[in-house]
Design an enzyme around this catalytic site. Structure first.
Site, PDB file in Angstrom:
ATOM      1  N   GLU A 223       0.830  -1.219   0.000  1.00  0.00           N
ATOM      2  CA  GLU A 223       0.000   0.000   0.000  1.00  0.00           C
ATOM      3  C   GLU A 223       0.861   1.264   0.000  1.00  0.00           C
ATOM      4  O   GLU A 223       2.087   1.208   0.198  1.00  0.00           O
ATOM      5  CB  GLU A 223      -0.941   0.006   1.205  1.00  0.00           C
TER       6      GLU A 223
ATOM      7  N   LYS B  36      -4.028  -1.394  15.521  1.00  0.00           N
ATOM      8  CA  LYS B  36      -3.395  -0.821  16.705  1.00  0.00           C
ATOM      9  C   LYS B  36      -4.425  -0.319  17.685  1.00  0.00           C
ATOM     10  O   LYS B  36      -5.582  -0.110  17.346  1.00  0.00           O
ATOM     11  CB  LYS B  36      -2.382   0.240  16.323  1.00  0.00           C
TER      12      LYS B  36
HETATM   13  N1  PSU Z   1      -2.447   1.822  10.085  1.00  0.00           N
HETATM   14  C1  PSU Z   1      -1.148   2.152  10.229  1.00  0.00           C
HETATM   15  N2  PSU Z   1      -0.553   3.005   9.378  1.00  0.00           N
HETATM   16  C2  PSU Z   1      -1.252   3.526   8.337  1.00  0.00           C
HETATM   17  C3  PSU Z   1      -2.629   3.154   8.168  1.00  0.00           C
HETATM   18  C4  PSU Z   1      -3.176   2.309   9.067  1.00  0.00           C
HETATM   19  O1  PSU Z   1      -0.504   1.691  11.148  1.00  0.00           O
HETATM   20  O2  PSU Z   1      -0.675   4.303   7.579  1.00  0.00           O
HETATM   21  C5  PSU Z   1      -3.403   3.651   6.995  1.00  0.00           C
HETATM   22  C6  PSU Z   1      -3.747   2.465   6.066  1.00  0.00           C
HETATM   23  O3  PSU Z   1      -3.539   2.842   4.724  1.00  0.00           O
HETATM   24  C7  PSU Z   1      -5.204   2.225   6.344  1.00  0.00           C
HETATM   25  C8  PSU Z   1      -5.687   3.628   6.653  1.00  0.00           C
HETATM   26  O4  PSU Z   1      -5.894   1.651   5.252  1.00  0.00           O
HETATM   27  O5  PSU Z   1      -4.634   4.213   7.402  1.00  0.00           O
HETATM   28  C9  PSU Z   1      -6.969   3.613   7.415  1.00  0.00           C
HETATM   29  O6  PSU Z   1      -7.506   4.895   7.419  1.00  0.00           O
HETATM   30  P1  PSU Z   1      -9.014   5.140   7.915  1.00  0.00           P
HETATM   31  O7  PSU Z   1      -8.994   4.803   9.369  1.00  0.00           O
HETATM   32  O8  PSU Z   1      -9.268   6.597   7.624  1.00  0.00           O
HETATM   33  O9  PSU Z   1      -9.883   4.218   7.087  1.00  0.00           O
END
Ligand code: PSU
Ligand code: MN
Length: 306
Positions: free
Chosen positions: A24, A156
């Site tokens: 990603e 997390k």
């Molecule tokens: N968790 C992490 N680092 C990140 C993300 C999640 O430890 O960079 C990113 C991932 O790309 C995940 C996104 O898909 O955050 C989720 O965002 P939201 O909670 O806005 O859906």
């Protein structure tokens, strides 16, 4: 729809046997500070190659969905002044408005699946946030309806982990503990929460995923690998800091797409860089396992069609 594949990934779609692992890019554009973000992007690609897989970092550049980036593309993405965070609902906007940005777990799964890639490695998935308003990451919906193997270190503790696991159960997503019976909590190896099955090798993961999809299931198989023990941050230490970061987000009215990046950046400050080191280590660990699973997947596919 415009999806640009580099040559190898066009082949991947044709043969279904080439060994690709999707990566990603929201982690590059929003999840990590500079210059660690570019270094990490390069490291993940190198690790995938060292373990026998072709890395396909996925992103959107000038409104083009790209599956597989060049070194110049990676540099550009990592240095982009105002990158977008592109999840599933954002692709039409990205195409028509010629956006450049990182794809989230959900966004990456969308493009990888269409490119015929079966395995995807990331750090942590999005989930159910602990806020007053409803905030459930589209990552969970993508896991519910995209048949891919997704390698992560769990979710997390900035998230509501029990609620996240309940949602995954509702959506029929198997949650695999890789070498563990417990759902890992990203910075911590343990959460006290159970997984739905434990598996201990890439070959076992491949057999499991094949059985899942042969049954006609449409959901992903979520493989959760705890971070290396020496990188772990004890829950007693990280939990109060997470609580503080959450409170600050609330006070400052930060919500929606901005919430996860804010919490990650603030935690990095509050831990004096310790959370960043853990994050980098687990991302690399997952890229390695993702590559190993992709290799095992391709070997199983060759056997089937030999
Ligand atoms: N968790 C992490 N680092 C990140 C993300 C999640 O430890 O960079 C990113 C991932 O790309 C995940 C996104 O898909 O955050 C989720 O965002 P939201 O909670 O806005 O859906
Ligand atoms: Mn959200």
């Amino acid at each position: 729809m415009i999806i640009y594949f580099n040559k190898l990934h066009r082949q991947a779609k044709q043969t279904q046997t080439s060994i690709s692992v999707a990566l990603e890019s929201t982690v590059i554009t929003h999840g990590l500070p500079r210059p660690q973000n570019l270094q990490l992007a390069r490291d993940l690609e190198r690790i995938a190659r060292e373990h026998g897989a072709q890395p396909a970092t996925i992103a959107v550049l000038d409104g083009e969905i790209r599956v597989g980036l060049s070194e110049a593309d990676l540099e550009r993405l990592a240095g982009e002044p105002n990158p977008r965070k592109i999840s599933r609902r954002d692709f039409a906007a990205a195409l028509t408005k010629k956006w450049t940005g990182g794809t989230t777990v959900a966004g990456t799964m969308f493009a990888a699946h269409r490119a015929g890639i079966k395995v995807f490695a990331t750090g942590g998935i999005g989930g159910v946030h602990q806020v007053e308003t409803l905030d459930i990451s589209t990552d969970l919906q993508a896991l519910a309806d995209t048949p891919m193997i997704v390698v992560c270190a769990g979710a997390k503790a900035i998230l509501d982990l029990p609620a996240t696991l309940e949602y995954l159960e509702t959506m029929a997503v198997p949650v695999i503990g890789y070498g563990t019976d417990e759902f890992p909590a990203f910075y911590s190896r343990r959460s006290g929460l159970s997984v739905s099955a434990r598996l201990d090798s890439p070959e076992e993961v491949v057999r499991f995923a094949r059985a899942h999809w042969d049954l006609g299931m449409k959901s992903a198989v979520l493989v959760c690998q705890p971070l290396p023990p020496e990188e772990e941050i004890p829950a007693e230490k990280i939990d109060p800091l997470i609580e503080q970061a959450r409170r600050e987000a609330h006070e400052r009215g930060i919500h929606g797409q901005a919430l996860t990046p804010f919490l990650l950046a603030r935690l990095n400050e509050l831990t004096g860089g310790e959370s960043l080191r853990a994050n980098l280590a687990l991302l690399k660990n997952n890229a390695r396992l993702g590559a190993q699973i992709a290799v095992a997947w391709a070997a199983a596919a060759r056997e089937k069609w030999a």
